[in-house]
Motif scaffolding. Structure first.
Motif, PDB file in Angstrom:
ATOM      1  N   MET A   1       1.060  -1.003  -0.127  1.00 39.35           N
ATOM      2  CA  MET A   1       0.153   0.002  -0.429  1.00 39.35           C
ATOM      3  C   MET A   1       0.832   1.298   0.186  1.00 39.35           C
ATOM      4  N   SER A   2       0.646   2.152  -0.897  1.00 41.91           N
ATOM      5  CA  SER A   2       1.244   3.552  -0.651  1.00 41.91           C
ATOM      6  C   SER A   2       1.053   4.332   0.472  1.00 41.91           C
ATOM      7  N   TRP A   3       1.435   5.585   0.833  1.00 40.87           N
ATOM      8  CA  TRP A   3       1.681   6.263   1.533  1.00 40.87           C
ATOM      9  C   TRP A   3       0.440   6.702   2.201  1.00 40.87           C
ATOM     10  N   PHE A   4      -0.601   7.219   0.819  1.00 44.21           N
ATOM     11  CA  PHE A   4      -1.868   8.052   0.305  1.00 44.21           C
ATOM     12  C   PHE A   4      -2.898   6.985   1.364  1.00 44.21           C
ATOM     13  N   ALA A   5      -2.431   5.851   0.507  1.00 44.37           N
ATOM     14  CA  ALA A   5      -3.522   4.777   0.856  1.00 44.37           C
ATOM     15  C   ALA A   5      -3.306   4.496   2.992  1.00 44.37           C
ATOM     16  N   TRP A   6      -2.198   4.498   3.235  1.00 48.25           N
ATOM     17  CA  TRP A   6      -2.483   4.487   4.386  1.00 48.25           C
ATOM     18  C   TRP A   6      -2.802   5.442   5.151  1.00 48.25           C
ATOM     19  N   ILE A   7      -2.928   6.295   4.869  1.00 46.74           N
ATOM     20  CA  ILE A   7      -3.519   7.329   5.699  1.00 46.74           C
ATOM     21  C   ILE A   7      -5.057   7.334   5.594  1.00 46.74           C
ATOM     22  N   ILE A   8      -5.799   7.278   3.882  1.00 50.27           N
ATOM     23  CA  ILE A   8      -7.098   6.739   4.299  1.00 50.27           C
ATOM     24  C   ILE A   8      -7.738   5.971   5.208  1.00 50.27           C
ATOM     25  N   PHE A   9      -6.619   4.560   4.514  1.00 51.05           N
ATOM     26  CA  PHE A   9      -7.298   3.060   5.498  1.00 51.05           C
ATOM     27  C   PHE A   9      -6.991   3.489   7.503  1.00 51.05           C
ATOM     28  N   THR A  32      -6.759  13.494  14.022  1.00 51.70           N
ATOM     29  CA  THR A  32      -6.542  12.726  15.629  1.00 51.70           C
ATOM     30  C   THR A  32      -7.846  11.761  14.693  1.00 51.70           C
ATOM     31  N   ASN A  33      -8.087  11.216  14.185  1.00 50.57           N
ATOM     32  CA  ASN A  33      -8.849  10.237  13.604  1.00 50.57           C
ATOM     33  C   ASN A  33      -7.944   9.570  13.346  1.00 50.57           C
ATOM     34  N   ILE A  34      -6.976  10.267  12.060  1.00 52.73           N
ATOM     35  CA  ILE A  34      -6.196   9.882  11.195  1.00 52.73           C
ATOM     36  C   ILE A  34      -5.331   9.593  11.873  1.00 52.73           C
ATOM     37  N   LEU A  35      -4.452  10.141  13.304  1.00 50.91           N
ATOM     38  CA  LEU A  35      -3.852   9.644  14.085  1.00 50.91           C
ATOM     39  C   LEU A  35      -3.872   8.156  14.594  1.00 50.91           C
ATOM     40  N   VAL A  36      -5.025   8.564  15.192  1.00 49.82           N
ATOM     41  CA  VAL A  36      -5.006   7.446  16.387  1.00 49.82           C
ATOM     42  C   VAL A  36      -5.359   6.441  15.289  1.00 49.82           C
ATOM     43  N   GLY A  37      -5.694   6.107  13.766  1.00 48.93           N
ATOM     44  CA  GLY A  37      -5.930   4.896  13.143  1.00 48.93           C
ATOM     45  C   GLY A  37      -5.063   4.990  12.518  1.00 48.93           C
ATOM     46  N   ILE A  38      -4.079   5.322  11.794  1.00 52.19           N
ATOM     47  CA  ILE A  38      -2.491   5.090  11.738  1.00 52.19           C
ATOM     48  C   ILE A  38      -2.026   4.117  13.227  1.00 52.19           C
ATOM     49  N   ILE A  39      -1.751   4.914  14.307  1.00 50.52           N
ATOM     50  CA  ILE A  39      -1.727   4.111  14.989  1.00 50.52           C
ATOM     51  C   ILE A  39      -1.923   2.625  15.672  1.00 50.52           C
ATOM     52  N   GLY A  40      -3.278   3.201  15.893  1.00 49.57           N
ATOM     53  CA  GLY A  40      -4.071   1.728  16.322  1.00 49.57           C
ATOM     54  C   GLY A  40      -3.804   0.775  15.596  1.00 49.57           C
ATOM     55  N   SER A  41      -3.760   1.187  13.696  1.00 49.11           N
ATOM     56  CA  SER A  41      -3.531  -0.156  13.373  1.00 49.11           C
ATOM     57  C   SER A  41      -2.544  -1.240  13.364  1.00 49.11           C
ATOM     58  N   ALA A  42      -1.138  -0.123  13.465  1.00 53.96           N
ATOM     59  CA  ALA A  42       0.339  -0.559  13.364  1.00 53.96           C
ATOM     60  C   ALA A  42       0.086  -1.358  14.877  1.00 53.96           C
ATOM     61  N   LEU A  43      -0.754  -0.621  16.354  1.00 51.24           N
ATOM     62  CA  LEU A  43      -0.833  -1.423  17.881  1.00 51.24           C
ATOM     63  C   LEU A  43      -1.543  -3.002  17.497  1.00 51.24           C
ATOM     64  N   GLY A  44      -2.967  -2.534  16.923  1.00 47.38           N
ATOM     65  CA  GLY A  44      -3.022  -4.063  16.196  1.00 47.38           C
ATOM     66  C   GLY A  44      -2.895  -4.801  15.321  1.00 47.38           C
ATOM     67  N   PRO A  55       2.707 -13.513   9.287  1.00 50.91           N
ATOM     68  CA  PRO A  55       3.695 -12.819   8.958  1.00 50.91           C
ATOM     69  C   PRO A  55       2.258 -11.802   8.630  1.00 50.91           C
ATOM     70  N   TRP A  56       3.395 -10.516   8.748  1.00 44.34           N
ATOM     71  CA  TRP A  56       3.021  -9.142   8.472  1.00 44.34           C
ATOM     72  C   TRP A  56       1.947  -8.650   7.141  1.00 44.34           C
ATOM     73  N   ASP A  57       1.008  -8.328   7.040  1.00 45.26           N
ATOM     74  CA  ASP A  57      -0.011  -8.287   5.573  1.00 45.26           C
ATOM     75  C   ASP A  57      -0.334  -6.744   5.921  1.00 45.26           C
ATOM     76  N   PHE A  58      -0.002  -6.109   4.133  1.00 48.83           N
ATOM     77  CA  PHE A  58       0.347  -4.878   3.914  1.00 48.83           C
ATOM     78  C   PHE A  58      -1.401  -4.882   2.968  1.00 48.83           C
ATOM     79  N   THR A  59      -1.585  -5.969   3.033  1.00 45.61           N
ATOM     80  CA  THR A  59      -2.862  -5.462   2.100  1.00 45.61           C
ATOM     81  C   THR A  59      -3.836  -4.901   2.711  1.00 45.61           C
ATOM     82  N   TRP A  60      -5.227  -4.369   2.091  1.00 47.65           N
ATOM     83  CA  TRP A  60      -6.192  -3.593   1.848  1.00 47.65           C
ATOM     84  C   TRP A  60      -6.641  -4.831   2.044  1.00 47.65           C
ATOM     85  N   SER A  61      -7.546  -5.801   3.035  1.00 50.64           N
ATOM     86  CA  SER A  61      -9.185  -6.013   3.396  1.00 50.64           C
ATOM     87  C   SER A  61      -8.977  -6.054   3.999  1.00 50.64           C
TER      88      SER A  61
END
Length: 86
Positions: A1-9, A32-44, A55-61
Motif C-alpha cells: 500500500m502507498s502512503w496515501f492509502a495508509w492515510i485513508i485506511f 486526530t482520527n487519522i493519527l489514532v487510526g494509523i497508530i491503532g492499526s499498527a498497534l492492532g 506474517p505481517w500483511d500490508f494488503t487492504w482486506s
C-alpha cells in the motif's frame, strides 16, 4: 500500500473507532482520527501478529481492516482514560 492509502485506511479505521467509542463530551477532529487510526492499526497489527504468529500483511482486506479498527478502539479507550475530563 502507498502512503496515501495508509492515510485513508487509518482515517477510516480511526473514524469508525471514534463512532464506536463515542463520548459526547469528547470531540476529535479529522487529523486526530487519522493519527489514532494509523497508530491503532499498527498497534492492532503488532498484537495480532504476536498472538497468531502470522506474517505481517500490508494488503487492504477486511480482516486487516477489522484488526485496525480494534487497535484504534483500544487506543481510543486508553486516550480517553488518560486525558482529563472537561
Amino acid at each position: 500500500m502507498s502512503w496515501f492509502a495508509w492515510i485513508i485506511f487509518g482515517a477510516l479505521a480511526g473514524w469508525l473507532a471514534n463512532i464506536i467509542v463515542h463520548k459526547p463530551d469528547r470531540r476529535r477532529g479529522c487529523l486526530t482520527n487519522i493519527l489514532v487510526g494509523i497508530i491503532g492499526s499498527a498497534l492492532g497489527g503488532f498484537v495480532y501478529r504476536a498472538v497468531t504468529d502470522t506474517p505481517w500483511d500490508f494488503t487492504w482486506s477486511l480482516p486487516s481492516f477489522g484488526v485496525a479498527i480494534l487497535g484504534a478502539i483500544v487506543l481510543l479507550v486508553v486516550v480517553n482514560l488518560a486525558s482529563p475530563r472537561r
